[in-house]
Design a protein around this motif. Structure first.
Motif, short mmCIF file in Angstrom:
data_model
loop_
_atom_site.label_atom_id
_atom_site.label_comp_id
_atom_site.label_asym_id
_atom_site.label_seq_id
_atom_site.Cartn_x
_atom_site.Cartn_y
_atom_site.Cartn_z
N ALA A 224 0.83 -1.21 0.00
CA ALA A 224 0.00 0.00 0.00
C ALA A 224 0.87 1.26 0.00
O ALA A 224 0.51 2.27 -0.62
N ILE A 225 2.01 1.21 0.69
CA ILE A 225 2.92 2.36 0.70
C ILE A 225 3.48 2.61 -0.69
O ILE A 225 3.48 3.75 -1.19
N ILE A 226 3.94 1.55 -1.34
CA ILE A 226 4.52 1.70 -2.68
C ILE A 226 3.47 2.22 -3.67
O ILE A 226 3.73 3.13 -4.46
N LYS A 227 2.26 1.65 -3.60
CA LYS A 227 1.18 2.10 -4.48
C LYS A 227 0.82 3.56 -4.20
O LYS A 227 0.62 4.36 -5.13
N GLY A 228 0.75 3.92 -2.91
CA GLY A 228 0.38 5.29 -2.53
C GLY A 228 1.42 6.32 -2.92
O GLY A 228 1.09 7.45 -3.25
N ARG A 229 2.70 5.91 -2.86
CA ARG A 229 3.76 6.83 -3.31
C ARG A 229 3.66 7.08 -4.81
O ARG A 229 3.78 8.22 -5.28
N SER A 231 1.09 6.80 -6.82
CA SER A 231 -0.11 7.54 -7.20
C SER A 231 -0.10 8.98 -6.67
O SER A 231 -0.82 9.84 -7.18
N GLY A 232 0.73 9.22 -5.63
CA GLY A 232 0.73 10.52 -4.98
C GLY A 232 -0.32 10.65 -3.88
O GLY A 232 -0.37 11.67 -3.20
N ASP A 233 -1.14 9.60 -3.70
CA ASP A 233 -2.21 9.68 -2.70
C ASP A 233 -1.67 9.75 -1.28
O ASP A 233 -2.23 10.44 -0.42
N LEU A 234 -0.58 9.02 -1.02
CA LEU A 234 -0.05 8.98 0.35
C LEU A 234 0.62 10.30 0.74
O LEU A 234 0.27 10.88 1.79
N PRO A 235 1.55 10.84 -0.05
CA PRO A 235 2.16 12.14 0.33
C PRO A 235 1.12 13.26 0.45
O PRO A 235 1.30 14.17 1.26
N ALA A 236 0.05 13.16 -0.33
CA ALA A 236 -0.97 14.22 -0.29
C ALA A 236 -1.66 14.30 1.07
O ALA A 236 -2.17 15.36 1.44
N LEU A 237 -1.62 13.21 1.85
CA LEU A 237 -2.34 13.19 3.11
C LEU A 237 -1.75 14.14 4.14
O LEU A 237 -2.47 14.67 4.98
#
Length: 240
Positions: A224-229, A231-237
């Motif tokens: 999930a971390i790799i996918k979120g990085r 996509s940009g979804d994780l840093p955006a949080l």
């Protein structure tokens, strides 16, 4: 109609922080968003349990649940399995604003009394310097306690973990906090704090589990971390 399958519930241990009255402070909004992100990504529900940091470390090593918000050290790696870094905190060096101290690296902490939240570790290099190169003043997790000691001269330096990447932003935040909470004594009204431009370190923060427990969950978190990085979804949080 078939009943929806209940989600897996997993304990999530998070270190408690306390406000100036000693009450447990709510989770930071950005941490709430990150936790919710992983609940969705893993299709499970976290049962959040707030403990003092040393108990979070001990209970995670014993397999009570996952923990969130821990940095790595050799000692912790003996009992805990770590995810990929979720984000990084900056560890800032803070002094009273009339201090003549200069800071450009760890050597400048030589002989100083350094205020650190009880149980926090900043990696092996700094661990080796504790109470040899500099004196550690372990304290409660609320910022008000260490700020009062800094203003009174009971410590020379306090270390502050922050998501803020700019020293001046943290400096403004801490001085506003001093004003808002009326933390100065009558003899300290002319004093504030300053934050040195160079952080002590950038501290990667992880999910952890006991070393022999829940490896499959840590693997799912890593995915999930790799996918979120990507996509940009994780840093955006934590930027929103």
């Amino acid at each position: 109609m078939a009943l929806a399958q209940a989600k897996t519930v997993l304990p999530l241990l998070v270190a408690e922080t306390r406000d100036e009255n000693g009450e447990i402070a709510p989770l930071r909004p950005e941490n709430q968003k990150i936790i919710a992100y992983f609940e969705r990504a893993l299709d499970m529900q976290f049962d959040i349990r707030r403990y003092p940091l040393p108990r979070v470390i001990e209970n995670t090593g014993k397999g009570e649940g996952l923990a969130f918000g821990l940095s790595k050290s050799t000692e912790r790696l003996k009992t805990m399995r770590y995810s990929e870094p979720v984000f990084s905190d900056f560890v800032w060096v803070v002094v009273r604003d009339d201090s003549r101290m200069q800071y450009s690296g760890l050597q400048d902490l030589q002989g100083k009394a350094v205020g650190i939240v009880r149980g926090i570790r900043f990696g092996d290099e700094i661990d080796k310097m504790r109470n040899t190169v500099f004196k550690v003043e372990e304290d409660q997790p609320q910022s008000s306690s260490r700020l009062k000691k800094l203003l009174s001269g009971r410590m020379d330096v306090m270390l502050v973990n922050s998501r803020l990447p700019n020293a001046k932003d943290l400096e403004a935040e801490l001085n506003s906090y001093l004003d808002e909470k009326n933390l100065r004594s009558e003899t300290q009204m002319n004093f504030g704090v300053k934050v040195f431009a160079k952080p002590l370190l950038v501290d990667p923060i992880h999910f952890t589990s006991g070393i022999d427990t829940r490896p499959e969950v840590i693997n799912k978190i890593n995915a999930a971390i790799i996918k979120g990085r990507k996509s940009g979804d994780l840093p955006a949080l934590w930027k929103s």
